[in-house]
Write an enzyme that holds these catalytic residues in place. Sequence first.
Site, short mmCIF file in Angstrom:
data_model
loop_
_atom_site.label_atom_id
_atom_site.label_comp_id
_atom_site.label_asym_id
_atom_site.label_seq_id
_atom_site.Cartn_x
_atom_site.Cartn_y
_atom_site.Cartn_z
N LYS A 196 -11.70 -13.10 35.79
CA LYS A 196 -12.86 -12.51 36.47
C LYS A 196 -12.35 -11.76 37.68
CE LYS A 196 -17.42 -12.95 36.04
NZ LYS A 196 -18.04 -13.42 34.80
N1 GLU Z 1 -19.58 -10.74 32.76
C1 GLU Z 1 -19.98 -11.33 31.52
C2 GLU Z 1 -19.82 -12.84 31.56
O1 GLU Z 1 -19.85 -13.43 32.60
C3 GLU Z 1 -19.31 -10.66 30.32
C4 GLU Z 1 -17.82 -10.78 30.28
C5 GLU Z 1 -17.17 -9.92 29.21
O2 GLU Z 1 -17.85 -9.32 28.41
O3 GLU Z 1 -15.94 -9.88 29.22
O4 GLU Z 1 -19.72 -13.48 30.56
#
Ligand code: GLU
Length: 424
Positions: free
Chosen positions: A110
């Site tokens: 992240k």
């Molecule tokens: N931000 C989204 C999540 O927290 C999607 C992450 C992604 O598609 O890689 O799952």
Amino acid sequence: MSAAKAEKHSVYQNVIRQFNNAADIMKLDPDVRSILSKTTNEIIVNFPVKMDDGRVEMFTGYRVQHNNALGPYKGGLRFHPNVNIDEVRALATWMTWKSAIADIPYGGAKGGIQIDPSKYSQAELERISRRFAYALGSNIGPEYDIPAPDVNTNGQIMAWILDTFQSTVPPQMRHASVHVVTGKPIEAGGSVGRNKATGQGVCFCIEQWAKDHNFDLSKATFIVQGYGNVGSWSAKLVARHGAKLIAVQDHTGTIYSKNGIDAEKLADYVAEKRGVAGFPGTEKIDDKDFLSIEADIFIPAALEGQLTEETTGKLKVKLVAEGANGPTDVNGDKILKEKGIDLIPDVLCNSGGVIVSYFEWLQNKRSEFWDLEEVDSKLYKKIIAGYQRVKAAAEKYNVDWRTAAYIVALARLEIVFKERGIFP
Ligand code: GLU
């Protein structure tokens, strides 16, 4: 709940407490436990960006890569004033569990920038996004670490990151790197169905819960916190079953209508006015009264730490379906359990986004374009298979669904670590 006030914990400390609890119950191998209780890489970049008035401002960006035993690092980028290393660590760790539960070949990561994007022009946001991508350099890559949208980021920002990344690789490699980000606009290599995917997944989970409990969704009432991509899509899709949306809260206030709020019209209104406050036909109520509204389902789809020791006791719902990441802390979980409120935990409930990101990535790698029916039916199969695995673990270990979801993820990771061993 004991009379003594429970200790306050940071977001990441909460993850570690959730993790240790599940690891104890399933008797996770101690070596695997120590590996997974740490993040692998933590990248912090400070970078300058020229503002519209000619000034230069410095920004701090993060990318935390928690684990890649199951596949490339994967997870969103958020632009928010609360972004900090502790939060990003927690969010990266949740991504590892999420991909493992969904049974997709990804690890967890992240990232984000600590900014309030509403304070910047579109041109400034473009330069900030591009300069962040440039600063991350080869820390991201189509087979290594693949960002996606998250809070306050979207397909446009992914397109800028893609273009910046492609501009830094040799011309022969450009098309081979279109899968360096997912959640792209369709024209830039995105997938149909990705924009609504997280909300669609939330809705599929709620449908399954209703089936399991012989509960008629067409007679349900529900409340939603946060009306961005996840909140608005979840609301629109759940409302299509006939369920009545009776209250919505976001950073601009709380709106209520006992006759029901039109989820589609509210989404259009929010796109224009940037918040739910003042939506015609609703009454404004005090923010602190939102959680005490009597409804069948609550969909938190905003930020972490909403359901805590102080707030969870107010709930008068049957189900919490977590569209957000980490809306409930460990103390909140205890109260949900005591009150007998069902929970579909974030790492399962909101996994539709990363599942369709995986489909987008596959389509890019194979130069394919799937239609919406194919995307939706594959998403349904994947997320419901995850739901059934979590349900089975909850029954087998006689635990709450969050702990069960962790157990499913940890069991999968444990096998991979045992099979592969530790280098050297
Ligand atoms: N931000 C989204 C999540 O927290 C999607 C992450 C992604 O598609 O890689 O799952």
